[in-house]
Scaffold this active site. Structure first.
Site, PDB file in Angstrom:
ATOM      1  N   LYS A  25     -40.385  23.412  45.948  1.00 45.06           N
ATOM      2  CA  LYS A  25     -41.821  23.516  45.606  1.00 45.06           C
ATOM      3  C   LYS A  25     -42.245  24.980  45.576  1.00 45.06           C
ATOM      4  CE  LYS A  25     -44.300  19.372  47.015  1.00 45.06           C
ATOM      5  NZ  LYS A  25     -45.262  18.742  47.937  1.00 45.06           N
TER       6      LYS A  25
ATOM      7  N   CYS B 171     -54.687   7.958  50.199  1.00 39.34           N
ATOM      8  CA  CYS B 171     -55.662   8.063  51.288  1.00 39.34           C
ATOM      9  C   CYS B 171     -56.240   6.735  51.746  1.00 39.34           C
ATOM     10  CB  CYS B 171     -56.774   9.017  50.858  1.00 39.34           C
ATOM     11  SG  CYS B 171     -56.152  10.678  50.740  1.00 39.34           S
TER      12      CYS B 171
ATOM     13  N   LYS C  62     -55.209   6.013  39.734  1.00 38.14           N
ATOM     14  CA  LYS C  62     -56.499   6.202  39.064  1.00 38.14           C
ATOM     15  C   LYS C  62     -56.284   7.247  37.981  1.00 38.14           C
ATOM     16  CE  LYS C  62     -58.562   9.913  41.600  1.00 38.14           C
ATOM     17  NZ  LYS C  62     -59.702  10.360  42.366  1.00 38.14           N
TER      18      LYS C  62
HETATM   19  C1  UDX Z   1     -51.528  14.580  52.941  1.00 37.15           C
HETATM   20  C2  UDX Z   1     -52.108  13.253  53.330  1.00 37.15           C
HETATM   21  O1  UDX Z   1     -51.782  12.338  52.297  1.00 37.15           O
HETATM   22  C3  UDX Z   1     -53.585  13.366  53.425  1.00 37.15           C
HETATM   23  O2  UDX Z   1     -54.144  12.161  53.879  1.00 37.15           O
HETATM   24  C4  UDX Z   1     -53.901  14.419  54.414  1.00 37.15           C
HETATM   25  O3  UDX Z   1     -55.317  14.563  54.463  1.00 37.15           O
HETATM   26  C5  UDX Z   1     -53.245  15.736  54.012  1.00 37.15           C
HETATM   27  O4  UDX Z   1     -51.831  15.581  53.858  1.00 37.15           O
HETATM   28  P1  UDX Z   1     -51.108  15.447  50.643  1.00 37.15           P
HETATM   29  O5  UDX Z   1     -51.406  16.856  50.364  1.00 37.15           O
HETATM   30  O6  UDX Z   1     -51.210  14.420  49.567  1.00 37.15           O
HETATM   31  O7  UDX Z   1     -52.080  14.951  51.730  1.00 37.15           O
HETATM   32  O8  UDX Z   1     -49.659  15.403  51.331  1.00 37.15           O
HETATM   33  P2  UDX Z   1     -48.300  15.655  50.573  1.00 37.15           P
HETATM   34  O9  UDX Z   1     -48.521  15.588  49.109  1.00 37.15           O
HETATM   35  O10 UDX Z   1     -47.342  14.766  51.247  1.00 37.15           O
HETATM   36  O11 UDX Z   1     -47.976  17.200  50.949  1.00 37.15           O
HETATM   37  C6  UDX Z   1     -47.598  17.570  52.220  1.00 37.15           C
HETATM   38  C7  UDX Z   1     -46.803  18.882  52.068  1.00 37.15           C
HETATM   39  O12 UDX Z   1     -46.462  19.411  53.347  1.00 37.15           O
HETATM   40  C8  UDX Z   1     -45.486  18.676  51.316  1.00 37.15           C
HETATM   41  O13 UDX Z   1     -45.405  19.631  50.292  1.00 37.15           O
HETATM   42  C9  UDX Z   1     -44.400  18.917  52.374  1.00 37.15           C
HETATM   43  O14 UDX Z   1     -43.245  19.530  51.834  1.00 37.15           O
HETATM   44  C10 UDX Z   1     -45.111  19.871  53.331  1.00 37.15           C
HETATM   45  N1  UDX Z   1     -44.604  19.856  54.703  1.00 37.15           N
HETATM   46  C11 UDX Z   1     -44.458  18.667  55.367  1.00 37.15           C
HETATM   47  C12 UDX Z   1     -44.320  21.091  55.332  1.00 37.15           C
HETATM   48  O15 UDX Z   1     -44.459  22.149  54.728  1.00 37.15           O
HETATM   49  N2  UDX Z   1     -43.886  21.088  56.623  1.00 37.15           N
HETATM   50  C13 UDX Z   1     -43.709  19.919  57.327  1.00 37.15           C
HETATM   51  O16 UDX Z   1     -43.308  19.976  58.496  1.00 37.15           O
HETATM   52  C14 UDX Z   1     -44.002  18.672  56.679  1.00 37.15           C
HETATM   53  C1  UDX Z   2     -60.378   9.337  48.267  1.00 36.46           C
HETATM   54  C2  UDX Z   2     -61.787   9.745  48.678  1.00 36.46           C
HETATM   55  O1  UDX Z   2     -62.687   9.511  47.593  1.00 36.46           O
HETATM   56  C3  UDX Z   2     -61.812  11.219  49.054  1.00 36.46           C
HETATM   57  O2  UDX Z   2     -63.100  11.580  49.517  1.00 36.46           O
HETATM   58  C4  UDX Z   2     -60.791  11.431  50.173  1.00 36.46           C
HETATM   59  O3  UDX Z   2     -60.753  12.785  50.568  1.00 36.46           O
HETATM   60  C5  UDX Z   2     -59.405  11.022  49.705  1.00 36.46           C
HETATM   61  O4  UDX Z   2     -59.430   9.647  49.308  1.00 36.46           O
HETATM   62  P1  UDX Z   2     -58.824   9.487  46.158  1.00 36.46           P
HETATM   63  O5  UDX Z   2     -57.967   8.548  46.956  1.00 36.46           O
HETATM   64  O6  UDX Z   2     -58.219  10.680  45.529  1.00 36.46           O
HETATM   65  O7  UDX Z   2     -60.048  10.033  47.095  1.00 36.46           O
HETATM   66  O8  UDX Z   2     -59.468   8.658  44.954  1.00 36.46           O
HETATM   67  P2  UDX Z   2     -60.820   7.860  44.719  1.00 36.46           P
HETATM   68  O9  UDX Z   2     -61.463   8.407  43.522  1.00 36.46           O
HETATM   69  O10 UDX Z   2     -61.601   7.756  45.976  1.00 36.46           O
HETATM   70  O11 UDX Z   2     -60.272   6.388  44.346  1.00 36.46           O
HETATM   71  C6  UDX Z   2     -59.480   5.732  45.303  1.00 36.46           C
HETATM   72  C7  UDX Z   2     -59.093   4.374  44.716  1.00 36.46           C
HETATM   73  O12 UDX Z   2     -60.239   3.520  44.641  1.00 36.46           O
HETATM   74  C8  UDX Z   2     -58.504   4.443  43.302  1.00 36.46           C
HETATM   75  O13 UDX Z   2     -57.394   3.555  43.229  1.00 36.46           O
HETATM   76  C9  UDX Z   2     -59.637   3.925  42.419  1.00 36.46           C
HETATM   77  O14 UDX Z   2     -59.136   3.258  41.276  1.00 36.46           O
HETATM   78  C10 UDX Z   2     -60.309   2.929  43.356  1.00 36.46           C
HETATM   79  N1  UDX Z   2     -61.731   2.701  43.047  1.00 36.46           N
HETATM   80  C11 UDX Z   2     -62.613   3.745  43.174  1.00 36.46           C
HETATM   81  C12 UDX Z   2     -62.149   1.436  42.695  1.00 36.46           C
HETATM   82  O15 UDX Z   2     -61.337   0.498  42.575  1.00 36.46           O
HETATM   83  N2  UDX Z   2     -63.478   1.209  42.453  1.00 36.46           N
HETATM   84  C13 UDX Z   2     -64.400   2.224  42.562  1.00 36.46           C
HETATM   85  O16 UDX Z   2     -65.583   1.985  42.338  1.00 36.46           O
HETATM   86  C14 UDX Z   2     -63.948   3.531  42.926  1.00 36.46           C
END
Ligand code: UDX
Ligand code: UDX
Length: 432
Positions: free
Chosen positions: A35, A260, A320
């Site tokens: 990455k 999430c 989504k």
């Molecule tokens: C994640 C969770 O999904 C979210 O709910 C939370 O709020 C924030 O972390 P996201 O950014 O989507 O969000 O996680 P992910 O896409 O899995 O990225 C995590 C990153 O951390 C990866 O790039 C991974 O390589 C890195 N990582 C993980 C480190 O650098 N060190 C570690 O020890 C573990």
């Molecule tokens: C969510 C929260 O919105 C954000 O604040 C938090 O930090 C991370 O999680 P995200 O998961 O990226 O964000 O997407 P979001 O736009 O919230 O949609 C989540 C899921 O709900 C999607 O699968 C979407 O299709 C579904 N959805 C959303 C519905 O089915 N109906 C709706 O009215 C809105």
């Protein structure tokens, strides 16, 4: 100010880049060398509209750096964001091992005082756990403060959600950390809520779970509409004009997915259970959400009697629109259900095909919507990509075996589909 962000996933990369954009010196560090290599070449490992330009601009202007050297990156800044993954354990609890691992590294490496910021979504009381780790593993006997600063970023709009937040939540017991976090976010001129760490941690789970609850409530209403000939669009519209209810997050469909909502609702149920409180309301939110997927498979099955040997064209895989993320995407469960019933599946998604290649088997990957629909017995929309709305559906009719459209995201009005001549089955509305 100088900031180090640990974890360059959807949350960490957006947070680090946007903090650089508002004028701070930021190092984004990750333990995934591939990455970091990509980021050094200006290649963004995730699909997030607007992020690529921001990364390029801030790297060129020497405000944004990338590194795999965690100890060194920790000692470059006073404020350290932990933004590593908090995935669900098999029992649904949040897996905090990555977050704790980073806290250990910070405790061992830090040679001067640090403010350690929980950016990742963590269960309430994680802050106490981090304090404990930082102070028991304190390699150089420095002062640590822990701050909770939960993220409210939606995938697909994460950059604008960061730059124009409804609110910034800061949980800390220390006056000096409060001042520094205020300075950090000052350029955003957004409302900041200061509270204690536990309240800040709870705000995140409480907010996400409430949004998921709204969605499941809309879907439960949709199921009643289908049994009573009512129309979910009108019911929700009628509700939404009440300012106390509002129109947002009441869209019925095949339910919520993503990295999430499923994880956070699961974790919140378990956090409550660990305190001896059964959060039945959220358990019902989860079961309604799961049921939407099986309901959709049953709708398709019912139409054909048997799906053996039928070909279903699936348009949309991401959980989504405007993201390539397939984590807990409804499409994955629905495709598995259709395959189990003997259907052959062809798939197309405008952005998530690379991820789909790793997650889906026994499906035919196609290059566009018409390639996907060619000769299929029906088409099923799983993600409401705007480009699907603009398709030439009159032409689509001619290449499908029969013009049958199952719409999991209510992309079209009943009138539209009636006029074009599709047999149109959607969610919470009469089939036409
Ligand atoms: C994640 C969770 O999904 C979210 O709910 C939370 O709020 C924030 O972390 P996201 O950014 O989507 O969000 O996680 P992910 O896409 O899995 O990225 C995590 C990153 O951390 C990866 O790039 C991974 O390589 C890195 N990582 C993980 C480190 O650098 N060190 C570690 O020890 C573990
Ligand atoms: C969510 C929260 O919105 C954000 O604040 C938090 O930090 C991370 O999680 P995200 O998961 O990226 O964000 O997407 P979001 O736009 O919230 O949609 C989540 C899921 O709900 C999607 O699968 C979407 O299709 C579904 N959805 C959303 C519905 O089915 N109906 C709706 O009215 C809105």
């Amino acid at each position: 100010m100088k900031v180090t962000v640990v974890g360059t996933g959807y949350v960490g990369l957006v947070t680090g880049t946007c903090l650089a954009e508002i004028g701070h010196q930021v190092i984004c560090v990750d333990n995934n060398t591939e990455k970091i290599d990509k980021l050094h070449k200006g290649i963004i490992p995730i699909y997030e509209p607007g992020l690529e330009d921001l990364v390029r601009r801030n790297t060129e202007q020497n405000r944004l750096f990338f590194s795999i050297d965690l100890p060194r990156s920790i000692n470059e800044s006073e404020i350290i964001f932990i933004a590593v993954g908090t995935p669900s354990k098999p029992n649904g609890e949040a897996d905090l091992s990555y977050v704790e691992n980073v806290a250990y590294e910070i405790a061992k490496a830090a040679k001067d005082p640090k403010i350690v910021v929980e950016k990742s979504t963590v269960p309430v009381e994680t802050g106490n756990r981090l304090y404990e780790i930082l102070h028991t593993q304190n390699g150089h006997k420095v002062k640590f403060d822990v701050v909770s600063n939960p993220e409210f970023l939606r995938e697909g709009t994460a950059v604008s959600d960061f730059m124009r937040p409804d609110r910034i939540v800061i949980g800390t017991e220390s006056e000096s950390s409060r001042e520094k976090m205020k300075r950090l976010y000052d350029p955003l001129k957004a409302p900041i809520i200061f509270t204690d760490i536990s309240s800040a941690e709870l705000i995140k789970h409480a907010s996400n779970s409430f949004l998921a609850l709204k969605i499941s409530y809309a879907n439960a209403l949709a199921n009643i509409c289908e049994k009573t000939g009512a129309n979910i669009d009108d019911v929700v519209y009628g509700m939404s004009l009440d300012k106390r209810i509002g129109p947002h997050f009441l869209k019925a469909g095949i339910g919520y997915g993503g990295s999430c909502f499923p994880k956070d609702v699961d974790a919140f149920v378990r956090i409550a259970a660990a305190k001896g409180i059964s959060f039945g309301l959220l358990e019902e939110v989860q079961s309604i959400n799961e049921l939407q997927r099986t309901n959709f498979v049953e709708k398709i099955q019912k139409k054909f009697g048997s799906l053996e040997g039928k070909t279903i064209a699936v348009l949309g895989l991401a959980f989504k629109p405007d993201t390539d993320d397939l984590r807990s995407a409804p499409a994955l469960d629905i495709i598995a259900g259709l395959q189990k019933a003997g259907a052959k599946i062809r798939v197309f998604d405008p952005v998530a095909m690379d991820n789909a290649n790793q997650k889906l088997s026994n499906v035919e990957f196609t290059v566009n919507e018409f390639d996907c629909m060619k000769g299929a017995d029906a088409v099923a929309i799983m993600t409401e990509w705007p480009q699907f709305r603009g398709l030439d559906w009159k032409q689509a009719k001619t290449i499908l075996k029969k013009p049958i459209l199952f719409d999991g995201r209510n992309l079209f009005s009943l009138e539209q589909m009636k006029k074009i001549g599709f047999e149109y089955i959607s969610v919470g509305r009469k089939p036409v």
